[in-house]
Design an enzyme around this catalytic site. Structure first.
Site, PDB file in Angstrom:
ATOM      1  N   HIS A  55       5.840 -11.404  -3.059  1.00 15.60           N
ATOM      2  CA  HIS A  55       6.670 -11.893  -1.810  1.00 15.60           C
ATOM      3  C   HIS A  55       6.213 -13.426  -1.333  1.00 15.60           C
ATOM      4  CE1 HIS A  55       7.626  -7.834  -1.908  1.00 15.60           C
ATOM      5  NE2 HIS A  55       6.041  -7.357  -1.888  1.00 15.60           N
ATOM      6  N   SER A  78       9.473 -14.875  -5.957  1.00 14.15           N
ATOM      7  CA  SER A  78       9.281 -13.538  -5.002  1.00 14.15           C
ATOM      8  C   SER A  78       9.530 -12.512  -5.714  1.00 14.15           C
ATOM      9  CB  SER A  78      10.148 -13.796  -3.847  1.00 14.15           C
ATOM     10  OG  SER A  78       9.553 -12.945  -2.976  1.00 14.15           O
ATOM     11  N   SER A  83      12.623 -10.740   0.587  1.00 14.84           N
ATOM     12  CA  SER A  83      10.976 -10.846   1.345  1.00 14.84           C
ATOM     13  C   SER A  83      10.581 -12.285   1.317  1.00 14.84           C
ATOM     14  CB  SER A  83      10.079 -10.013   0.463  1.00 14.84           C
ATOM     15  OG  SER A  83       9.759 -10.603  -1.018  1.00 14.84           O
ATOM     16  N   ASP A 133       3.546  -8.499  -8.727  1.00 16.73           N
ATOM     17  CA  ASP A 133       3.409  -7.582  -7.827  1.00 16.73           C
ATOM     18  C   ASP A 133       4.650  -6.751  -7.887  1.00 16.73           C
ATOM     19  OD1 ASP A 133       3.658  -6.134  -5.331  1.00 16.73           O
ATOM     20  OD2 ASP A 133       3.520  -7.832  -4.129  1.00 16.73           O
ATOM     21  N   GLU A 158      -0.764  -6.553  -8.080  1.00 20.88           N
ATOM     22  CA  GLU A 158      -1.034  -6.107  -6.744  1.00 20.88           C
ATOM     23  C   GLU A 158      -0.805  -4.794  -6.256  1.00 20.88           C
ATOM     24  OE1 GLU A 158      -2.000  -8.464  -4.310  1.00 20.88           O
ATOM     25  OE2 GLU A 158      -1.290  -7.767  -2.567  1.00 20.88           O
ATOM     26  N   ASN A 183      -4.619  -3.557  -6.813  1.00 17.29           N
ATOM     27  CA  ASN A 183      -4.236  -2.544  -6.048  1.00 17.29           C
ATOM     28  C   ASN A 183      -5.525  -1.638  -5.701  1.00 17.29           C
ATOM     29  OD1 ASN A 183      -2.285  -0.979  -4.342  1.00 17.29           O
ATOM     30  ND2 ASN A 183      -2.948   0.471  -5.527  1.00 17.29           N
ATOM     31  N   LYS A 188      -8.284  -3.827  -1.156  1.00 18.87           N
ATOM     32  CA  LYS A 188      -6.765  -3.693  -1.385  1.00 18.87           C
ATOM     33  C   LYS A 188      -6.210  -2.350  -0.754  1.00 18.87           C
ATOM     34  CE  LYS A 188      -2.477  -4.442  -2.560  1.00 18.87           C
ATOM     35  NZ  LYS A 188      -1.441  -3.457  -2.090  1.00 18.87           N
ATOM     36  N   ASP A 192      -4.619  -2.921   3.042  1.00 19.57           N
ATOM     37  CA  ASP A 192      -3.434  -3.602   2.964  1.00 19.57           C
ATOM     38  C   ASP A 192      -2.279  -2.493   3.069  1.00 19.57           C
ATOM     39  OD1 ASP A 192      -0.856  -3.892   1.422  1.00 19.57           O
ATOM     40  OD2 ASP A 192      -1.501  -5.956   0.491  1.00 19.57           O
ATOM     41  N   ASN A 193      -2.444  -1.620   2.203  1.00 19.37           N
ATOM     42  CA  ASN A 193      -1.536  -0.461   2.251  1.00 19.37           C
ATOM     43  C   ASN A 193      -1.595   0.278   3.482  1.00 19.37           C
ATOM     44  OD1 ASN A 193      -2.114  -1.282  -0.317  1.00 19.37           O
ATOM     45  ND2 ASN A 193      -1.447   0.541  -1.538  1.00 19.37           N
ATOM     46  N   CYS A 197       0.553  -1.755   6.476  1.00 19.15           N
ATOM     47  CA  CYS A 197       1.799  -1.013   6.921  1.00 19.15           C
ATOM     48  C   CYS A 197       1.534  -0.503   8.593  1.00 19.15           C
ATOM     49  CB  CYS A 197       1.941   0.208   6.071  1.00 19.15           C
ATOM     50  SG  CYS A 197       2.562  -0.476   4.694  1.00 19.15           S
ATOM     51  N   HIS A 303       7.531   0.275  -2.834  1.00 18.29           N
ATOM     52  CA  HIS A 303       7.908  -1.025  -3.864  1.00 18.29           C
ATOM     53  C   HIS A 303       9.376  -1.160  -4.073  1.00 18.29           C
ATOM     54  CE1 HIS A 303       6.942  -4.668  -5.535  1.00 18.29           C
ATOM     55  NE2 HIS A 303       7.867  -4.494  -6.381  1.00 18.29           N
ATOM     56  N   HIS A 353       2.947  -7.853   5.811  1.00 15.88           N
ATOM     57  CA  HIS A 353       1.695  -7.780   6.452  1.00 15.88           C
ATOM     58  C   HIS A 353       0.985  -8.983   7.095  1.00 15.88           C
ATOM     59  CE1 HIS A 353       1.921  -4.008   4.725  1.00 15.88           C
ATOM     60  NE2 HIS A 353       1.112  -4.260   3.791  1.00 15.88           N
ATOM     61  N   SER A 361      -6.607  -8.609   0.295  1.00 12.02           N
ATOM     62  CA  SER A 361      -5.919  -8.432  -1.031  1.00 12.02           C
ATOM     63  C   SER A 361      -5.782  -9.663  -1.843  1.00 12.02           C
ATOM     64  CB  SER A 361      -4.216  -8.105  -0.640  1.00 12.02           C
ATOM     65  OG  SER A 361      -4.245  -7.134   0.344  1.00 12.02           O
ATOM     66  N   GLN A 365      -7.184 -10.764  -5.687  1.00  9.43           N
ATOM     67  CA  GLN A 365      -6.160 -11.241  -6.643  1.00  9.43           C
ATOM     68  C   GLN A 365      -6.932 -12.573  -7.150  1.00  9.43           C
ATOM     69  OE1 GLN A 365      -3.666 -10.714  -8.385  1.00  9.43           O
ATOM     70  NE2 GLN A 365      -2.086  -9.379  -7.414  1.00  9.43           N
TER      71      GLN A 365
HETATM   72  P1  NAI Z   1      -0.039   6.489  -3.145  1.00 10.33           P
HETATM   73  O1  NAI Z   1      -0.037   7.105  -4.559  1.00 10.33           O
HETATM   74  O2  NAI Z   1      -1.407   6.485  -2.431  1.00 10.33           O
HETATM   75  O3  NAI Z   1       1.010   7.433  -2.239  1.00 10.33           O
HETATM   76  C1  NAI Z   1       2.277   8.008  -2.582  1.00 10.33           C
HETATM   77  C2  NAI Z   1       2.139   9.547  -2.106  1.00 10.33           C
HETATM   78  O4  NAI Z   1       3.708   9.941  -1.965  1.00 10.33           O
HETATM   79  C3  NAI Z   1       1.276  10.443  -2.776  1.00 10.33           C
HETATM   80  O5  NAI Z   1       0.407  10.980  -1.819  1.00 10.33           O
HETATM   81  C4  NAI Z   1       2.387  11.502  -3.390  1.00 10.33           C
HETATM   82  O6  NAI Z   1       1.725  12.456  -3.421  1.00 10.33           O
HETATM   83  C5  NAI Z   1       3.441  11.305  -2.379  1.00 10.33           C
HETATM   84  N1  NAI Z   1       4.791  11.783  -3.044  1.00 10.33           N
HETATM   85  C6  NAI Z   1       5.402  11.398  -4.419  1.00 10.33           C
HETATM   86  N2  NAI Z   1       6.484  12.012  -4.545  1.00 10.33           N
HETATM   87  C7  NAI Z   1       6.796  12.748  -3.377  1.00 10.33           C
HETATM   88  C8  NAI Z   1       7.872  13.402  -2.853  1.00 10.33           C
HETATM   89  N3  NAI Z   1       8.989  13.703  -3.597  1.00 10.33           N
HETATM   90  N4  NAI Z   1       7.816  13.790  -1.791  1.00 10.33           N
HETATM   91  C9  NAI Z   1       6.801  13.696  -0.712  1.00 10.33           C
HETATM   92  N5  NAI Z   1       5.769  12.941  -1.031  1.00 10.33           N
HETATM   93  C10 NAI Z   1       5.613  12.227  -2.329  1.00 10.33           C
HETATM   94  O7  NAI Z   1       0.770   5.277  -3.323  1.00 10.33           O
HETATM   95  P2  NAI Z   1       0.556   3.903  -1.935  1.00 10.33           P
HETATM   96  O8  NAI Z   1      -0.487   3.118  -2.338  1.00 10.33           O
HETATM   97  O9  NAI Z   1       0.746   4.604  -0.615  1.00 10.33           O
HETATM   98  O10 NAI Z   1       2.081   3.416  -2.205  1.00 10.33           O
HETATM   99  C11 NAI Z   1       3.246   3.787  -2.176  1.00 10.33           C
HETATM  100  C12 NAI Z   1       4.406   2.651  -2.498  1.00 10.33           C
HETATM  101  O11 NAI Z   1       4.290   1.876  -1.494  1.00 10.33           O
HETATM  102  C13 NAI Z   1       4.147   1.842  -3.833  1.00 10.33           C
HETATM  103  O12 NAI Z   1       5.768   1.868  -4.218  1.00 10.33           O
HETATM  104  C14 NAI Z   1       3.600   0.946  -3.502  1.00 10.33           C
HETATM  105  O13 NAI Z   1       3.717  -0.062  -4.663  1.00 10.33           O
HETATM  106  C15 NAI Z   1       4.280   0.352  -2.262  1.00 10.33           C
HETATM  107  N6  NAI Z   1       3.355  -0.500  -1.454  1.00 10.33           N
HETATM  108  C16 NAI Z   1       4.190  -1.037  -0.312  1.00 10.33           C
HETATM  109  C17 NAI Z   1       3.410  -1.957   0.391  1.00 10.33           C
HETATM  110  C18 NAI Z   1       4.504  -2.685   1.555  1.00 10.33           C
HETATM  111  O14 NAI Z   1       3.991  -3.672   2.271  1.00 10.33           O
HETATM  112  N7  NAI Z   1       5.671  -2.297   1.607  1.00 10.33           N
HETATM  113  C19 NAI Z   1       2.108  -2.185   0.424  1.00 10.33           C
HETATM  114  C20 NAI Z   1       1.693  -1.548  -0.479  1.00 10.33           C
HETATM  115  C21 NAI Z   1       1.937  -0.669  -1.331  1.00 10.33           C
END
Ligand code: NAI
Length: 432
Positions: A55, A78, A83, A133, A158, A183, A188, A192-193, A197, A303, A353, A361, A365
């Site tokens: 991003h 990006s 983003s 990322d 990332e 990650n 991180k 960050d996550n 958020c 993501h 963020h 984070s 990196q």
């Molecule tokens: P995580 O693996 O810690 O959490 C995902 C959760 O979703 C797990 O607890 C899992 O059991 C649950 N899950 C899976 N399938 C499901 C379903 N059908 N119904 C309900 N729950 C379900 O992963 P994390 O780190 O929380 O990341 C989640 C996403 O967010 C990823 O795609 C990651 O790349 C992205 N991300 C986005 C950020 C942003 O700023 N927008 C920052 C960091 C990560």
């Protein structure tokens, strides 16, 4: 080619504004700034040609300029079509760094931008390091430019979703270079996550809709790190939050954090705001849209944009754009508001963020890039994590900025709990 012309951004005249915000961000990014102090003279990244796909925000500009200060050549795109902060991209272009990024590009342009970063180095040389990322740059290189792989020393990734892709490659034996999973450094994903958020989700919904959140019912799909931060964000804004999960441990955590936990099919009809955070696909699909309240707000902070079935909405409901990244869909006499076309909402409708958390984070990196570049022989073609002492170092670099005083173990105390006074302080299996 003239390096000065190697960029494509929306409006170069935004550079001065971008530069002012980069200066402000630097003050909030003590981890990156102290790496500049520590390594600015020795230039451990000299010779590295890093193509980055992450991003293109103000915070990322501070990362890019840190990598430069450490001796690297850098090119950038990006990792999401919505983003980019155009003033950040402009400031980077103005500094003669090849950057290909603007907010609101289409998918073809997205691929084109990534492609440009592979060859935009001095003398037309190709990249020899990847900073990614989500894995789109990695996939582009590995699947479409395999001839470039032999010169690439390694990659750092990332986010959760990109790490999944790398682990699949490792299992299938198709990972042709060492990778560092940034990650899962504690500093991180547990910051960050989660705390990122916690600040950026509600920020995005407010900027997009100005809706009153206090008293509303919000549904958060997934209670991993992003889900925990998202649920906390909405709760902090006064919403009543329902969580959905498939993992009994995370479901139990959500319940014991005070949230109602329901199946999506049961919770969705009650919700005014629905947020997907799972990193999985098909979380909100046609039958869920049909059950939603009038004016329900739907968005994704995971993501990729496959958590919400936007193509179902496009085929079954009438779409009207309210403003960029905010669309109204008319469905069976009700209206549904979709944010950022189902792409990650905190970067599509807000600015991602805050700097302070991104400093954590991006310090990881930078350390990952230094490690892969300077200590390459130590790594096989596998996915690694940074050692815990570096994770602790990243945290330590962020303490004084926020006035944290840290107690120090006596030799006697350290011996009693089986560590050294300098750390690491926890075993590898500790979960924080
Ligand atoms: P995580 O693996 O810690 O959490 C995902 C959760 O979703 C797990 O607890 C899992 O059991 C649950 N899950 C899976 N399938 C499901 C379903 N059908 N119904 C309900 N729950 C379900 O992963 P994390 O780190 O929380 O990341 C989640 C996403 O967010 C990823 O795609 C990651 O790349 C992205 N991300 C986005 C950020 C942003 O700023 N927008 C920052 C960091 C990560």
């Amino acid at each position: 080619i003239d390096t000065a012309s190697k960029f494509k951004v929306k409006d170069i005249s935004l550079a001065e504004w971008g530069r002012k915000e980069i200066k402000l961000a630097e003050a909030e990014m003590p981890g990156l700034m102290s790496l500049r102090e520590e390594y600015g003279q020795s230039k451990p990244l000299a010779g590295a040609r890093i193509a980055g796909c992450l991003h293109m925000t103000i915070q990322t500009a501070v990362l890019i300029e840190t990598l430069l200060e450490l001796g690297a050549e850098v090119t950038w795109s990006s990792c999401n079509i919505f983003s980019t902060q155009d003033h950040a991209a402009a400031a980077i272009a103005q500094a003669n760094i090849p950057v290909y990024a603007w907010k609101g590009m289409n998918e073809t342009e997205f691929d084109w931008c990534i492609e440009q970063t592979l060859f935009a180095f001095e003398g037309g040389k190709p990249l020899n390091m990847i900073l990614d990322d989500g894995g789109d740059l990695t996939n582009m290189v590995l699947d479409r430019y395999p001839e470039l792989v032999k010169d690439i020393k390694g990659l750092s990734e990332e986010t959760t979703t990109g790490v999944h892709r790398l682990q699949e490659r490792e299992e299938k034996g198709t990972l042709p270079m060492p990778a560092i999973n940034v990650n899962d450094s504690v500093t991180k994903s547990k910051f960050d996550n989660k705390y990122g958020c916690k600040e950026s989700l509600v920020d995005a919904i407010r900027r997009a809709t100005d809706v009153m959140m206090a008293g509303k019912v919000a549904l958060v799909a997934g209670y991993g790190d992003v889900g925990k931060g998202s649920a906390a964000s909405l709760k902090g804004a006064g919403a009543r939050v329902i969580v959905t999960e498939i993992d009994p441990i995370c479901a139990l955590q959500a319940a014991m954090d005070g949230f109602e936990v329901k199946k999506m099919d049961n919770g969705v009809a009650e919700a005014d705001i629905i947020v997907t955070t799972t990193g999985n696909k098909d979380i909100v699909v046609g039958r869920h849209f049909e059950k939603m309240k009038d004016k329900a707000i739907v968005c994704n902070i995971g993501h990729f944009d496959n958590e919400i079935d936007v193509s179902w909405l496009n085929s079954n409901a009438k779409k009207t754009e309210i403003k960029p990244q905010v669309d109204l869909y008319e469905l069976n006499g009700k209206e549904i508001i979709l944010l950022a076309e189902g792409r990650l909402v905190n970067l599509g409708c807000a600015t991602g963020h805050p700097s302070f958390v991104m400093s954590n984070s991006f310090t990881n990196q930078t350390l990952a890039q230094i490690e892969l570049w300077t200590n390459n022989d130590a790594y096989e073609n596998k996915v690694y994590m940074l050692p815990k002492h570096l994770d602790e170092k990243v945290a330590r670099l962020h303490l004084s900025k926020i006035g944290v005083e840290l107690d120090v173990l006596s030799a006697d105390q350290a011996e009693y709990i089986g560590v050294t006074p300098e750390g690491p302080y926890k075993p590898e299996y500790y979960r924080y």
